[in-house]
Design a protein around this motif. Structure first.
Motif, PDB file in Angstrom:
ATOM      1  N   ASP A 141      17.431   7.679  -1.140  1.00  0.00           N
ATOM      2  CA  ASP A 141      18.473   8.300  -1.961  1.00  0.00           C
ATOM      3  C   ASP A 141      18.100   9.711  -2.381  1.00  0.00           C
ATOM      4  N   ARG A 142      16.878  10.098  -2.151  1.00  0.00           N
ATOM      5  CA  ARG A 142      16.452  11.415  -2.652  1.00  0.00           C
ATOM      6  C   ARG A 142      16.958  12.527  -1.766  1.00  0.00           C
ATOM      7  N   SER A 143      17.201  13.681  -2.343  1.00  0.00           N
ATOM      8  CA  SER A 143      17.657  14.744  -1.478  1.00  0.00           C
ATOM      9  C   SER A 143      16.489  15.190  -0.618  1.00  0.00           C
ATOM     10  N   GLY A 150      15.116   1.914   2.580  1.00  0.00           N
ATOM     11  CA  GLY A 150      15.713   1.525   1.313  1.00  0.00           C
ATOM     12  C   GLY A 150      15.446   2.500   0.198  1.00  0.00           C
ATOM     13  N   SER A 151      15.849   2.083  -0.979  1.00  0.00           N
ATOM     14  CA  SER A 151      15.562   2.834  -2.184  1.00  0.00           C
ATOM     15  C   SER A 151      15.319   1.810  -3.284  1.00  0.00           C
ATOM     16  N   ALA A 152      14.064   1.665  -3.626  1.00  0.00           N
ATOM     17  CA  ALA A 152      13.727   0.663  -4.632  1.00  0.00           C
ATOM     18  C   ALA A 152      14.425   0.998  -5.932  1.00  0.00           C
ATOM     19  N   TYR A 153      14.406   2.268  -6.249  1.00  0.00           N
ATOM     20  CA  TYR A 153      14.937   2.729  -7.520  1.00  0.00           C
ATOM     21  C   TYR A 153      16.431   2.462  -7.620  1.00  0.00           C
ATOM     22  N   LYS A 154      17.144   2.685  -6.493  1.00  0.00           N
ATOM     23  CA  LYS A 154      18.584   2.451  -6.491  1.00  0.00           C
ATOM     24  C   LYS A 154      18.928   1.031  -6.075  1.00  0.00           C
ATOM     25  N   LYS A 162      -6.413   6.974 -14.497  1.00  0.00           N
ATOM     26  CA  LYS A 162      -6.783   6.973 -13.090  1.00  0.00           C
ATOM     27  C   LYS A 162      -5.694   7.602 -12.230  1.00  0.00           C
ATOM     28  N   LYS A 163      -4.449   7.229 -12.520  1.00  0.00           N
ATOM     29  CA  LYS A 163      -3.363   7.747 -11.709  1.00  0.00           C
ATOM     30  C   LYS A 163      -3.180   9.236 -11.937  1.00  0.00           C
ATOM     31  N   VAL A 164      -3.310   9.671 -13.168  1.00  0.00           N
ATOM     32  CA  VAL A 164      -3.189  11.104 -13.439  1.00  0.00           C
ATOM     33  C   VAL A 164      -4.282  11.863 -12.675  1.00  0.00           C
ATOM     34  N   SER A 184       0.847  -1.187   0.000  1.00  0.00           N
ATOM     35  CA  SER A 184       0.000   0.000   0.000  1.00  0.00           C
ATOM     36  C   SER A 184       0.876   1.227   0.000  1.00  0.00           C
ATOM     37  N   ALA A 185       0.444   2.234  -0.727  1.00  0.00           N
ATOM     38  CA  ALA A 185       1.314   3.392  -0.802  1.00  0.00           C
ATOM     39  C   ALA A 185       0.561   4.640  -1.206  1.00  0.00           C
ATOM     40  N   HIS A 186       1.137   5.739  -0.863  1.00  0.00           N
ATOM     41  CA  HIS A 186       0.720   7.024  -1.376  1.00  0.00           C
ATOM     42  C   HIS A 186       1.162   7.059  -2.837  1.00  0.00           C
ATOM     43  N   ILE A 187       0.425   7.776  -3.635  1.00  0.00           N
ATOM     44  CA  ILE A 187       0.745   7.870  -5.051  1.00  0.00           C
ATOM     45  C   ILE A 187       2.215   8.277  -5.226  1.00  0.00           C
ATOM     46  N   ASP A 188       2.887   7.589  -6.121  1.00  0.00           N
ATOM     47  CA  ASP A 188       4.268   7.932  -6.462  1.00  0.00           C
ATOM     48  C   ASP A 188       5.312   7.652  -5.396  1.00  0.00           C
ATOM     49  N   SER A 189       4.961   6.977  -4.312  1.00  0.00           N
ATOM     50  CA  SER A 189       6.023   6.720  -3.340  1.00  0.00           C
ATOM     51  C   SER A 189       6.863   5.525  -3.757  1.00  0.00           C
ATOM     52  N   GLY A 190       6.447   4.869  -4.843  1.00  0.00           N
ATOM     53  CA  GLY A 190       7.332   3.843  -5.385  1.00  0.00           C
ATOM     54  C   GLY A 190       6.772   2.437  -5.306  1.00  0.00           C
ATOM     55  N   LYS A 191       5.474   2.322  -5.209  1.00  0.00           N
ATOM     56  CA  LYS A 191       4.849   1.007  -5.119  1.00  0.00           C
ATOM     57  C   LYS A 191       5.171   0.151  -6.343  1.00  0.00           C
ATOM     58  N   THR A 192       5.007   0.733  -7.503  1.00  0.00           N
ATOM     59  CA  THR A 192       5.263  -0.027  -8.728  1.00  0.00           C
ATOM     60  C   THR A 192       6.731  -0.437  -8.813  1.00  0.00           C
ATOM     61  N   THR A 193       7.596   0.532  -8.548  1.00  0.00           N
ATOM     62  CA  THR A 193       9.026   0.253  -8.626  1.00  0.00           C
ATOM     63  C   THR A 193       9.412  -0.840  -7.639  1.00  0.00           C
ATOM     64  N   LEU A 194       8.893  -0.739  -6.439  1.00  0.00           N
ATOM     65  CA  LEU A 194       9.228  -1.736  -5.423  1.00  0.00           C
ATOM     66  C   LEU A 194       8.730  -3.119  -5.826  1.00  0.00           C
ATOM     67  N   LEU A 222      13.458  -1.501 -17.329  1.00  0.00           N
ATOM     68  CA  LEU A 222      12.606  -2.468 -16.657  1.00  0.00           C
ATOM     69  C   LEU A 222      11.284  -1.824 -16.277  1.00  0.00           C
ATOM     70  N   GLU A 223      11.393  -0.594 -15.842  1.00  0.00           N
ATOM     71  CA  GLU A 223      10.189   0.100 -15.411  1.00  0.00           C
ATOM     72  C   GLU A 223       9.175   0.229 -16.527  1.00  0.00           C
ATOM     73  N   LYS A 224       9.675   0.403 -17.715  1.00  0.00           N
ATOM     74  CA  LYS A 224       8.769   0.545 -18.850  1.00  0.00           C
ATOM     75  C   LYS A 224       7.950  -0.711 -19.056  1.00  0.00           C
ATOM     76  N   ARG A 279      15.705  14.874 -12.886  1.00  0.00           N
ATOM     77  CA  ARG A 279      15.991  13.461 -12.962  1.00  0.00           C
ATOM     78  C   ARG A 279      14.763  12.692 -12.515  1.00  0.00           C
ATOM     79  N   ALA A 280      14.786  11.388 -12.743  1.00  0.00           N
ATOM     80  CA  ALA A 280      13.623  10.563 -12.393  1.00  0.00           C
ATOM     81  C   ALA A 280      13.315  10.676 -10.910  1.00  0.00           C
ATOM     82  N   GLY A 281      12.065  10.740 -10.614  1.00  0.00           N
ATOM     83  CA  GLY A 281      11.644  10.671  -9.218  1.00  0.00           C
ATOM     84  C   GLY A 281      11.807  11.950  -8.438  1.00  0.00           C
TER      85      GLY A 281
END
Ligand SMILES: Nc1nc2c(ncn2[C@@H]2O[C@H](COP(=O)(O)OP(=O)(O)O)[C@@H](O)[C@H]2O)c(=O)[nH]1
Ligand SMILES: [Mg+2]
Lengths: 696, 239
Positions: A139-141, A260-264, B68-70, A14-24, A56-58, B35-37
């Motif tokens: 990893d994000r600033s 962690g950092s899923a992306y990294k 939906k996400k947008v 479960s995640a907030h939008i864009d926190s990286g659910k898909t990536t994880l 991969l993300e694509k 950059r990404a993210g």
């Protein structure tokens, strides 16, 4: 397929939008060697070998779109169930929460706990889903996991405890120190797939020791063994801490936090370790069914494969392989060739192919034992249906039931049909909580109501076919509602002098819009209205709700506060205050800008691209708001919201507009205010109907 | 869209010196680079919400996220804005915005300018939707895209539109300005305004690489890392 239920994990992310659910999710599938497979199999443009993590993300979408994906880690079988996420309250989310035993709550190390995290967390609370938190994007600033851990406590009330500390942060985020094993973890290789364990860097040692103490203290609450070990200053083993943490997690009294950092590609493997160590197996959670033969009395199900089978179909998917029904077995075992009963329809079906979904392919299996998730092919059912072994009559879904949005008068053609019709209605209302029936006070007609035109059509058809009941039906009626849009005061005196004793009561206060259907708040002080009459006031107000003053539609979404009034020692009575409340309501209501609300449906149409303009045009004409179009090659998906009142007969129209090539689905979305012009039409029509019925 | 008593200025006004929607000329392209993210989508949607609040029709095109996400993104960013500026009647204003926004998503491979043109013509001819500004999220920017981009630019100009696009900087690239400049060279001419989102330590800054006030690289705007909203720019103001 091995069957060790203690090593099964059914989890959601479960995640907030864009926190990286898909990536994880993607990384998890990668480390559990599920995604790799897809490229080997398909060898898509030779990407397989050279694909880096961005590419991969694509690939997302195809790889993780299924409702439940299976993978393995450290000898554990993990099902990742897609929680439709981010959204507010929907039956779909509720259903997916129901089938999972534990969850990973993903948070962004910069954004922290955001509004959607709160929504998601509340849902998990409601279903008592134990969870561990993963603070992603270290990893994000601006990364600040400590702050997020604090927010978990303060905003969500979690007893959040870090089981790791970061080695560096932001661009320098290199790995984590594991406070259980007191080792440093690094993630090498192109995709972090090489997991390296080292001693804790000297400069972090002091902090690690301190944090470990905090962790042990928090965990000790859940274990006597650990408490004793602390008191007796014995050696504290990793397994002692894990046992204590697990027990705290399962009772939802502690939330372990992982970084962690899923992306990294950092920290994902320890997260998987934590899933196996700290989240529940199907045995650890209690599941309840309702016994329909026994007044819906709750029964506890046990994950025992030998008992009669009980399973929930939680998701239907029209996939590239045909119609798939995802199912979780709660008790007993479901095997190929078994006869099972759909409790809602009473129909018996035979189990054909059984499969388990992997990211890249599906695996044919022989059976699905209790606690497991799998999918059935070619079973006709609705999402949310319960399947059982013949003889049982349990249901798993007496959950949230939306109110009907449409109604229809029906009449039997002859007396034989009359009897059959009532039998059928009796059965249907039992099966389907969103289908209701009643007799209208005004017309004496039998009314059926439900969630859409099609919904009611299906039942009328079933009356004919299965019950031999010939019925005629009237014009469908939309379930409009009334509500107010602003606060208004009232101060009403009811006074009547008829011969002997009179009637007297005065009520003052205000009426205002509310989220809930109806709230009554008594703020009368100093006995201006004697306490004994307050219930009569409330009843008086409540009685006004069934038929709103504006157009006789039910009134919802109001709050009434009374704060003053007067009574008379002889002339006041319950009756008098009920009448006063009615007067007060009418006075306040008319000043509070009443409006009409109508049900709005979410419509999703899928059409070949050549017709997409036509289809959009047809939705637009129906007062639809088109949110967007999703281009999927030759097909195009159109998402819109359209008032239910405008959707009657749409399936016929859509068919003729697109040579039968387009389809649509429709479900209730929300109630919205009717535009002025339409409201005027409604009023005009209501006035005509009234005249017509008076003539009769 | 807002009630009286509010003054709207452009969120990027402090960077570019222009306080209105005219920050981009007709046919103009603006870029949001990062950059990404780092938050391109969030920033892009802030700009889109500003346009919506200025009663402009917004076409949002995404090549990453489903409709939906947008939609959720808009809700989230809008909620943050509304609570930051204490806008009363939040939900109603959001509802009112919806008919003025149209989301179109494509698969990256499936996207082409002629296709967009066809879609848009469909929408306009039937009077379903007529955009004033286009926001494009996720279009890849490599050498192969120069031609389609010029076509897009011509298209935008022909229809008297303007467009904001996100541009992703490669993650291997060092975030220093020269490197970014190098990446941009091939397409730079297409853009009137280029905004870079650049994290530095605990802060996230916005810099105008092109189209900014002369001193804007020095002054910069910053983003609140939690909400990704532009800080210190009171672009919604009460009179
Ligand atoms: N810097 C950074 N970015 C990330 C991380 N995980 C995800 N992202 C980025 O955040 C954005 C949203 O990620 P996504 O997985 O789609 O999020 P979702 O909406 O929760 O499914 C994408 O641009 C990702 O590349 C991470 O650990 N670090
Ligand atoms: Mg994004």
């Amino acid at each position: 397929m091995k069957h060790d239920i203690f090593k099964v994990r059914n989890i959601g992310i479960s995640a907030h939008i864009d926190s990286g659910k898909t990536t994880l999710t993607e990384r998890i599938l990668f480390y559990t060697k599920r995604i790799h497979a897809i490229h080997d199999v398909k060898g898509k443009d030779g990407i397989g070998a050279t694909m880096d993590s961005m590419e991969l993300e694509k690939e997302r979408g195809i790889t993780i779109a299924s409702a439940a994906t299976f993978c393995e880690w450290l000898d554990h079988e993990i099902n990742i169930i897609d929680t439709p996420g981010h959204v507010d309250f929907t039956i779909e989310v509720e259903r997916s929460l129901r089938v999972l035993d534990g969850a990973i709550l993903v948070l962004c190390s910069v954004g922290g706990v955001q509004s959607q995290s709160i929504t998601v967390d509340q849902q998990m609370k409601r279903y008592k889903v134990p969870c561990i938190a993963f603070i992603n994007k270290c990893d994000r600033s601006g990364a600040n996991p400590d702050r997020v851990i604090k927010q978990l406590r303060e905003k969500l009330g979690h007893n959040s405890v870090a089981i790791q500390i970061p080695i560096g942060l932001e661009a320098d985020f290199n790995g984590v120190v594991d406070l259980l094993s007191m080792k440093a973890f690094y993630f090498d290789g192109k995709n972090g797939e090489i997991f390296r364990t080292e001693d804790i860097p000297a400069e972090l040692l002091q902090e690690a020791v301190k944090k470990r103490e905090e962790l042990i203290e928090a965990a000790s609450v859940f274990s006597d063994e650990l408490t004793d070990a602390i008191l007796e200053e014995k050696e504290i083993t990793e397994s002692m801490i894990v046992t204590a943490l697990r027990s705290g997690t399962l009772s939802r009294k502690l939330t372990p936090v992982i970084l962690g950092s899923a992306y990294k590609n950092k920290g994902v493997q320890p997260l998987l370790d934590a899933v196996t160590k700290l989240l529940p197996c199907p045995h650890d959670t209690e599941n309840e069914a309702l016994d329909m033969d026994n007044d819906e009395a709750p029964v506890i199900l046990t994950a025992d494969p030998k008992k009669p089978m009980v399973a929930l179909a939680f998701k239907l998917e029209e996939g590239q392989y045909g119609q798939l029904t995802y199912i979780r077995v709660y008790q007993g075992s479901l095997a190929k060739g078994d006869a099972i009963v759909n409790v809602r329809t009473g129909r018996k079906v035979k189990v054909g192919r059984l499969v388990r979904m992997h990211a890249s392919q599906m695996e044919e299996i022989e059976s699905i034992p209790a606690g497991y998730i799998g999918a059935l092919f070619g079973i006709d059912c609705a999402s949310g249906d319960t399947f059982v072994s013949p003889g049982l009559s349990y249901t798993l879904t007496s959950m949230y039931v939306p109110k009907p949005v449409i109604s229809l008068a029906i009449a039997a053609k002859d007396s034989k049909s009359e009897v059959n019709m009532s039998k059928a209605l009796n059965r249907f209302t039992k099966e389907d909580p969103t289908f209701k029936t009643y007799v209208s006070d005004e017309t004496g007609d039998t009314i059926i109501s439900g969630m859409g035109e099609l919904h009611l059509d299906v039942y009328i058809e079933r009356m004919r076919r299965e019950y031999n009941a010939e019925v005629t039906s009237g014009v469908p009626k939309v379930a409009y509602r009334e509500t107010i849009t602003r606060k208004a005061e009232f101060n009403y005196t009811h006074r009547k002098q008829t011969g002997g004793s009179g009637q007297y009561g005065r009520i003052a206060g205000y009426i205002e819009p509310a989220e809930e259907e109806f709230i009554f708040d008594n703020k009368v002080k100093g006995g201006a209205i004697p306490t004994q009459y307050i219930p009569a006031c409330e009843k008086g107000f409540k009685n006004c709700l069934a038929k709103g003053p504006k157009m006789e539609f039910p009134v919802t979404g109001i709050k009434i506060t009374i704060d003053d009034g007067a009574s008379h020692s002889v002339d006041s009575s319950d009756m008098a205050f009920q009448a006063a409340a009615r007067g007060a309501f009418l006075e306040g209501y008319s000043k509070a800008k009443p409006v009409i609300h109508e049900p709005i449906m979410k419509v999703v149409a899928e059409t070949p691209t050549e017709f997409q303009g036509t289809v959009m045009g047809s939705l637009n004409q129906r007062r639809g708001i088109i949110f967007g179009t999703q281009d999927e090659g030759t097909m195009c998906v159109i998402e819109a919201q359209v008032p239910l009142a405008e959707m009657f007969g749409y399936s016929t129209i859509l068919r003729s507009l697109t040579q039968g090539k387009a389809q649509f689905t429709m479900e209730f979305a929300t109630y919205k205010q009717v535009p002025q012009s339409v409201a005027e039409e409604l009023m005009k029509k209501a006035a005509e109907d009234k005249k017509g019925s008076q003539k009769k | 869209m807002l009630e009286n008593g509010f003054i709207l200025r452009h969120p990027l006004g402090k960077l570019t010196g222009c306080e209105s929607e005219e920050i981009l000329p007709e046919g103009g392209f603006g870029a949001v680079m990062a950059r990404a993210g780092v938050g391109k989508t969030a920033l892009l949607i802030q700009l889109a919400i500003h346009s919506l609040l200025c009663n402009k029709n917004v076409l949002h095109m995404s090549l990453n996220d489903p409709v939906k996400k947008v939609g959720l993104w808009y809700k989230e960013v809008y909620r943050n804005i509304a609570s930051q500026y204490s806008i009363a009647d939040q939900e109603q204003i959001f509802e009112n915005m919806l008919p003025h926004r149209f989301i179109m998503t494509f698969e990256v491979e499936g996207f082409s300018v002629p296709k967009l043109e066809e879609r848009l013509t469909d929408l306009m001819e039937q009077n379903i939707f007529r955009p004033h500004v286009i926001f494009i999220d996720g279009l890849p920017f490599d050498e192969s895209q120069i031609e389609p981009l010029s076509d897009l630019k011509a298209f935008v100009k022909n229809h008297s539109l303007k467009a904001w696009l996100t541009v992703r900087i490669h993650r291997d690239e060092k975030p220093d300005l020269d490197c970014i400049q190098a990446q941009l060279n091939s397409v730079e001419d297409l853009f009137e305004t280029i905004i870079l989102i650049q994290p530095e330590g605990k802060e996230i800054y916005l810099k105008a690489l092109k189209g900014g006030k002369p001193d804007s690289v020095a002054t910069g705007l910053s983003l609140d890392p939690t909400t990704m909203l532009i800080k210190e720019s009171d672009w919604i103001k009460r009179t």
